[in-house]
Design a protein around this motif. Sequence first.
Motif, PDB file in Angstrom:
ATOM      1  N   LYS A 129       0.831  -1.206   0.000  1.00  0.00           N
ATOM      2  CA  LYS A 129       0.000   0.000   0.000  1.00  0.00           C
ATOM      3  C   LYS A 129       0.867   1.257   0.000  1.00  0.00           C
ATOM      4  O   LYS A 129       0.484   2.284  -0.565  1.00  0.00           O
ATOM      5  CB  LYS A 129      -0.936  -0.003   1.210  1.00  0.00           C
ATOM      6  CG  LYS A 129      -2.055  -1.035   1.123  1.00  0.00           C
ATOM      7  CD  LYS A 129      -2.995  -0.923   2.309  1.00  0.00           C
ATOM      8  CE  LYS A 129      -4.134  -1.934   2.204  1.00  0.00           C
ATOM      9  NZ  LYS A 129      -5.051  -1.849   3.376  1.00  0.00           N
ATOM     10  N   GLU A 130       2.026   1.172   0.639  1.00  0.00           N
ATOM     11  CA  GLU A 130       2.950   2.305   0.627  1.00  0.00           C
ATOM     12  C   GLU A 130       3.520   2.507  -0.773  1.00  0.00           C
ATOM     13  O   GLU A 130       3.729   3.643  -1.211  1.00  0.00           O
ATOM     14  CB  GLU A 130       4.069   2.070   1.642  1.00  0.00           C
ATOM     15  CG  GLU A 130       3.578   2.103   3.087  1.00  0.00           C
ATOM     16  CD  GLU A 130       4.635   1.696   4.091  1.00  0.00           C
ATOM     17  OE1 GLU A 130       4.630   2.235   5.216  1.00  0.00           O
ATOM     18  OE2 GLU A 130       5.469   0.824   3.756  1.00  0.00           O
ATOM     19  N   ASN A 131       3.735   1.406  -1.468  1.00  0.00           N
ATOM     20  CA  ASN A 131       4.235   1.507  -2.840  1.00  0.00           C
ATOM     21  C   ASN A 131       3.202   2.180  -3.743  1.00  0.00           C
ATOM     22  O   ASN A 131       3.550   3.038  -4.567  1.00  0.00           O
ATOM     23  CB  ASN A 131       4.578   0.123  -3.380  1.00  0.00           C
ATOM     24  CG  ASN A 131       5.269   0.189  -4.731  1.00  0.00           C
ATOM     25  OD1 ASN A 131       6.405   0.628  -4.849  1.00  0.00           O
ATOM     26  ND2 ASN A 131       4.569  -0.237  -5.780  1.00  0.00           N
ATOM     27  N   VAL A 132       1.939   1.801  -3.584  1.00  0.00           N
ATOM     28  CA  VAL A 132       0.866   2.424  -4.368  1.00  0.00           C
ATOM     29  C   VAL A 132       0.796   3.919  -4.065  1.00  0.00           C
ATOM     30  O   VAL A 132       0.675   4.752  -4.973  1.00  0.00           O
ATOM     31  CB  VAL A 132      -0.490   1.751  -4.061  1.00  0.00           C
ATOM     32  CG1 VAL A 132      -1.636   2.524  -4.710  1.00  0.00           C
ATOM     33  CG2 VAL A 132      -0.484   0.305  -4.554  1.00  0.00           C
ATOM     34  N   PHE A 133       0.873   4.256  -2.785  1.00  0.00           N
ATOM     35  CA  PHE A 133       0.835   5.655  -2.343  1.00  0.00           C
ATOM     36  C   PHE A 133       1.958   6.450  -3.005  1.00  0.00           C
ATOM     37  O   PHE A 133       1.729   7.507  -3.611  1.00  0.00           O
ATOM     38  CB  PHE A 133       0.976   5.685  -0.816  1.00  0.00           C
ATOM     39  CG  PHE A 133       0.967   7.059  -0.194  1.00  0.00           C
ATOM     40  CD1 PHE A 133      -0.160   7.535   0.457  1.00  0.00           C
ATOM     41  CD2 PHE A 133       2.097   7.870  -0.225  1.00  0.00           C
ATOM     42  CE1 PHE A 133      -0.169   8.793   1.051  1.00  0.00           C
ATOM     43  CE2 PHE A 133       2.105   9.125   0.360  1.00  0.00           C
ATOM     44  CZ  PHE A 133       0.966   9.586   0.997  1.00  0.00           C
ATOM     45  N   LEU A 134       3.177   5.941  -2.912  1.00  0.00           N
ATOM     46  CA  LEU A 134       4.335   6.677  -3.418  1.00  0.00           C
ATOM     47  C   LEU A 134       4.354   6.751  -4.939  1.00  0.00           C
ATOM     48  O   LEU A 134       4.788   7.756  -5.513  1.00  0.00           O
ATOM     49  CB  LEU A 134       5.621   6.028  -2.900  1.00  0.00           C
ATOM     50  CG  LEU A 134       5.871   6.244  -1.406  1.00  0.00           C
ATOM     51  CD1 LEU A 134       6.995   5.353  -0.907  1.00  0.00           C
ATOM     52  CD2 LEU A 134       6.192   7.703  -1.124  1.00  0.00           C
TER      53      LEU A 134
END
Length: 226
Positions: A129-134
């Motif tokens: 989810k952090e990858n999607v955010f970034l």
Amino acid sequence: MSLWSRISEVLSALAKGAPLSEVFARWSKPPEQTVAFTIAVIALGAKMAKADGHVTRSEVQAFRQVFHIPPEALEQAARVFDLARQDVSGYEHYAGRIGAMFGSGSKILEDLLEGLFHIATADDDYHPKENVFLEKVADLFGLEGMQFQSIRARCVSGYAADPYTILGASQEEAFPIIKAKWQALVRDSHPDLMIARGVPAEAVKLAEKRLIRVNEAFEKIKNAKS
């Protein structure tokens, strides 16, 4: 009136019930644009910490490392951070406005993205989810896909550690072009230039560590092509 005095005014408006996004929009034009930028960075950092569903102490500490806040302003900044971290929604608004302030291709935007990566990896768990955010933030910053992949490879240990990806290059490119990209990364990571862009000292130290990966990647490519 100082920057943080202006932010105190913003916090007063928030305390009266004004939504964070509305207050941000109200202060996003000159001469208050610096206030809007500061609020947006704090909010974006807080929402980054919340991206995987919870905010850890290490992520809060990581935020303080890469986004310097004067000691006398910690209370005001903490209030903005706490408001923003209540949920991850709305981060696109802040990322888009920050991107518009500087325009695509700005090194400051790359510095900011690296700072957000530092927060994401502070708990030693780079969540999908952090990858999607970034990835979305990078897009709103106007950074190209290869730029995002290169920054991610430099910031996330063990993630796509291909030397070409780290340098933002491809195997098809001639060695002089790859060398020029390596030289540009080294130049952009020079402490004096980073400080001139407003990067805090702690973040400069982190960049020096990432530069080791950049140099190692270049050496691997140079040896392979020699």
